[in-house]
Design a protein around this motif. Structure first.
Motif, short mmCIF file in Angstrom:
data_model
loop_
_atom_site.label_atom_id
_atom_site.label_comp_id
_atom_site.label_asym_id
_atom_site.label_seq_id
_atom_site.Cartn_x
_atom_site.Cartn_y
_atom_site.Cartn_z
N ALA A 155 0.80 -1.25 0.09
CA ALA A 155 0.01 -0.11 0.10
C ALA A 155 0.76 1.37 -0.03
O ALA A 155 0.53 2.32 -0.62
CB ALA A 155 -1.09 -0.05 1.36
N MET A 156 1.98 1.14 0.78
CA MET A 156 2.73 2.21 0.71
C MET A 156 3.50 2.60 -0.43
O MET A 156 3.58 3.80 -0.88
CB MET A 156 3.96 2.33 1.93
CG MET A 156 4.67 3.46 2.17
SD MET A 156 5.76 3.04 3.47
CE MET A 156 4.52 3.09 4.95
N ALA A 157 3.73 1.45 -1.41
CA ALA A 157 4.47 1.61 -2.64
C ALA A 157 3.40 2.36 -3.49
O ALA A 157 3.84 3.05 -4.31
CB ALA A 157 5.05 0.22 -3.07
N ARG A 158 2.07 1.94 -3.44
CA ARG A 158 1.23 2.16 -4.28
C ARG A 158 0.90 3.63 -4.19
O ARG A 158 0.79 4.64 -5.23
CB ARG A 158 -0.14 1.41 -4.21
CG ARG A 158 -0.04 0.11 -4.83
CD ARG A 158 -1.25 -0.68 -5.04
NE ARG A 158 -1.94 -0.80 -3.44
CZ ARG A 158 -1.81 -1.87 -2.76
NH1 ARG A 158 -0.87 -2.83 -3.50
NH2 ARG A 158 -2.40 -1.78 -1.52
N ASP A 159 1.17 4.10 -2.80
CA ASP A 159 0.61 5.34 -2.51
C ASP A 159 1.54 6.57 -3.10
O ASP A 159 1.55 7.67 -3.76
CB ASP A 159 0.30 5.97 -1.13
CG ASP A 159 -0.71 5.26 -0.38
OD1 ASP A 159 -0.59 4.98 0.58
OD2 ASP A 159 -1.81 4.76 -1.28
N ALA A 160 2.88 5.83 -3.26
CA ALA A 160 4.20 6.54 -3.72
C ALA A 160 4.17 6.37 -5.13
O ALA A 160 4.86 7.23 -5.84
CB ALA A 160 5.24 6.22 -2.97
N GLY A 161 3.52 5.68 -5.79
CA GLY A 161 3.50 5.51 -7.26
C GLY A 161 4.77 4.64 -7.72
O GLY A 161 5.35 4.91 -8.79
N THR A 162 5.39 4.01 -7.11
CA THR A 162 6.46 3.04 -7.24
C THR A 162 6.31 1.61 -6.94
O THR A 162 5.11 0.91 -6.47
CB THR A 162 7.69 3.81 -6.44
OG1 THR A 162 8.89 2.92 -7.12
CG2 THR A 162 7.64 3.70 -5.07
N ILE A 163 7.31 0.51 -6.92
CA ILE A 163 7.38 -0.56 -6.54
C ILE A 163 7.83 -0.67 -4.88
O ILE A 163 8.30 0.32 -4.45
CB ILE A 163 8.09 -1.60 -7.41
CG1 ILE A 163 9.71 -1.24 -7.50
CG2 ILE A 163 7.32 -1.50 -8.76
CD1 ILE A 163 10.33 -2.03 -8.49
N VAL A 164 7.59 -2.02 -4.44
CA VAL A 164 7.83 -2.24 -3.31
C VAL A 164 9.36 -2.17 -2.70
O VAL A 164 9.89 -1.91 -1.52
CB VAL A 164 7.41 -3.75 -2.65
CG1 VAL A 164 8.16 -4.67 -3.12
CG2 VAL A 164 7.18 -3.56 -1.13
N SER A 165 10.19 -2.02 -3.59
CA SER A 165 11.78 -2.26 -3.38
C SER A 165 12.28 -1.05 -2.55
O SER A 165 12.93 -1.05 -1.74
CB SER A 165 12.61 -2.65 -4.63
OG SER A 165 12.41 -1.64 -5.49
N ALA A 166 11.77 0.35 -3.16
CA ALA A 166 12.20 1.24 -2.56
C ALA A 166 11.76 1.42 -0.90
O ALA A 166 12.13 2.12 -0.20
CB ALA A 166 11.60 2.74 -3.35
N VAL A 167 10.18 1.01 -0.86
CA VAL A 167 9.71 0.76 0.55
C VAL A 167 10.68 -0.18 1.42
O VAL A 167 11.03 0.52 2.64
CB VAL A 167 8.53 0.28 0.49
CG1 VAL A 167 8.22 0.19 1.91
CG2 VAL A 167 7.45 1.07 -0.27
N MET A 168 11.28 -1.18 0.72
CA MET A 168 12.11 -2.03 1.78
C MET A 168 13.26 -1.34 1.96
O MET A 168 13.95 -1.50 3.12
CB MET A 168 12.53 -3.26 0.80
CG MET A 168 10.94 -4.20 0.78
SD MET A 168 11.08 -5.61 -0.18
CE MET A 168 12.03 -6.55 0.64
N LEU A 169 13.96 -0.54 1.21
CA LEU A 169 15.03 0.12 1.38
C LEU A 169 15.00 1.28 2.42
O LEU A 169 15.79 1.39 3.18
CB LEU A 169 15.52 0.84 -0.02
CG LEU A 169 16.96 1.48 0.05
CD1 LEU A 169 17.96 0.67 0.22
CD2 LEU A 169 17.23 2.38 -1.07
#
Length: 540
Positions: A155-169
């Protein structure tokens, strides 16, 4: 993580196909390069769940490259179960699958996971609701992690308009598990706004969750630090205010250990000694840019040294209820089973002389030396004590009560004198030679370890290093060259029990090799002066 911890920081990342796990790993390697640390990554494609789950394994050496002085760390290619420092996963069931494989350890591993689910083939095949219960999965995460944060990364990745790898970083950065600054992570990501936004949200989420967890633990846990034997020992308020926060964990454990080993006066003596080290380090690094590593290393090795093993300590540990419970658990004894435990002792003259006053101990040791010179074996008393019996347990507890005699014994005075030589060398080296020299001398405390001949050899090696590399006048020696020489000699001493590597390293740096025949330690050639019970720190 610091110079005493020469074990890499281990990270396992679990991502599904298309989630950018490979990109995430490349980011982390780039972050390590920017921060000046050595790192290595490997990946293993997996088909256990969805023909797409892939694990990425990363190791980061916790010492900056510039501090390694040209040395290169050795990394492993695959994770070892139970030896992970950080487990990060983009899917909850994938997290639990890795826990089921034994990867996470309840006392070591920090787990960060997404609460999102991507159903497995097995779950989809069930005619009804075949989904694994989230509550059960979360229970596994809680039980098999030292610390954990679980939130919806998708959900956090979708809100930012990217994929989950950036969230994991961002979650990895917020965990503080790796020795990198936030700026290094953001530099590795680049200028992509969506990635930076996702990174920032995850960083803030994990950082805030960790702060809340710390507050809850502080409220629920009784005051003090829980030592390994189950006791609680509060670090005195004056020490907590005086010493920087980076030193508190080691200092608290050392204080608890010595309080259990002897008494409050002995634990306070430990604190007072380290104050002199802190003052010396503060003079050369008032801002603590090196995380007060000199004081931390001195605190670590001094606590272990001050709690040296003797016959009193052995009797105390063998007669504790916790030891009896551990033995019964190891043999899987039931409540009605009888377990008999026989303790074998063979104390010799050194063990008995350790508790005698210096003058009397010297005569006893001289008598045994004459016997040995006449061809007789060193005197020793072989004992077999049943700790499961009333008489045996009473004997052990009686021996354990002699801890008060320890301060009046000859060994206590000898150990105190040796510790003072080492601490004075650290203080003088830091004050006169700078931070690096003081740090290397503090790390030399690890030379003193083991018992018997191994312990004596370690103390002799330490004394030789102090006399010939830290104190002696060496031609054209600078503080930096002394620090490098001490580091090389210390590594040689720890790598080769025979001492040949140590002697070669000493001679390379202009110091003499150790005597072929081990000579008595200088202050043991005659009885040392009576100790005042450990209240004095000696001249500085």
């Amino acid at each position: 993580m610091n110079d005493t911890t020469t074990t890499p920081i281990t990270v396992l990342i679990c991502a599904l196909g298309g989630e950018g796990g490979g990109v995430l790993t490349e980011w982390l390697i780039e972050v390590a390069r920017l921060a000046g640390y050595a790192a290595q990554s490997t990946s293993i494609p997996g088909v256990a769940q969805r023909t797409g789950a892939t694990t990425y394994y990363l190791e980061v050496f916790p010492i900056a490259l510039h501090a390694l002085q040209g040395r290169r760390p050795v990394f492993s290619l695959s994770p070892v179960p139970g030896m992970l420092d950080l487990l990060v996963s983009s899917e909850l069931l994938e997290t639990v699958r890795q826990i089921g494989n034994g990867m996470s350890d309840a006392n070591r591993t920090h787990v960060i996971s997404s609460s999102a689910r991507t159903l497995t083939t097995a779950e989809r095949m069930v005619p009804g609701d075949g989904r694994a219960q989230a509550a059960q999965l979360m229970e596994a995460v809680r039980e098999f992690s030292r610390e954990h944060q679980v939130f919806d990364m998708g959900a956090m990745a979708r809100d930012a308009g990217t994929i989950v790898s950036a969230v994991m970083l961002g979650a990895i950065a917020g965990s503080g598990a790796l020795p990198f600054a936030r700026a290094h992570y953001e530099q590795a990501i680049g200028q992509a706004r969506a990635n930076l936004a996702a990174f920032g949200q995850a960083f803030a989420s994990v950082e805030a969750a960790r702060a809340r967890t710390a507050q809850v633990r502080e409220l629920l846990q009784p005051p003090g630090v829980k030592a390994g034997n189950g006791i609680h020992a509060s670090l005195p308020g004056a020490a907590r205010r005086l010493f920087p926060a980076q030193v508190h964990p080691v200092l608290s454990l050392g204080y608890a250990r010595l309080l259990d080993y002897q008494d409050a006066a002995y634990a306070d003596h430990y604190i007072k000694r380290l104050q002199h080290v802190l003052i010396a380090e503060s003079a050369v690094d008032p801002a603590g840019t090196q995380d007060w590593a000199i004081t931390r290393e001195a605190a670590r090795w001094l606590a272990l040294w001050m709690a040296f093993d003797d016959i009193v300590r052995v009797a105390d540990l063998k007669s504790r209820a916790s030891r009896s419970r551990r033995v019964r658990a190891e043999v899987k004894a039931g409540d009605g089973d009888i377990v008999k435990v026989w303790e074998h002792f063979k104390p010799g003259v050194p063990e008995f002389a350790a508790l005698l006053p210096a003058a009397l101990a010297w005569r006893v040791k001289a008598w045994d030396a004459r016997r040995h010179a006449a061809g007789k074996p060193p005197w020793a008393m072989a004992l077999k004590v049943g700790s499961h019996t009333v008489l045996g347990m009473l004997s052990l507890r009686l021996l354990a009560t002699l801890r008060g005699q320890r301060r009046r014994g000859s060994r206590f005075a000898e150990e105190e004198a040796m510790m003072e030589r080492w601490l004075n060398a650290i203080i003088a080296g830091t004050r006169d030679g700078g931070w690096e020299l003081g740090h290397e001398l503090a790390l030399c405390g690890r030379l003193v370890k083991g018992y018997g001949a191994t312990l004596e050899r370690g103390k002799r090696n330490l004394l030789h290093v102090i006399e010939h590399l830290a104190i002696a006048e060496l031609p054209e020696a600078t503080p930096a060259s002394r620090a490098a020489a001490i580091a090389e000699v210390r590594r040689a001493a720890l790598a080769d029990d025979s001492g040949r590597s140590l002697d070669a390293a000493l001679q390379r740096h202009g110091a003499p090799a150790r005597p072929v025949q081990a000579q008595p330690i200088r202050w043991m050639r005659r009885p040392p002066a009576a100790s005042g019970g450990g209240a004095s720190t000696g001249s500085r």
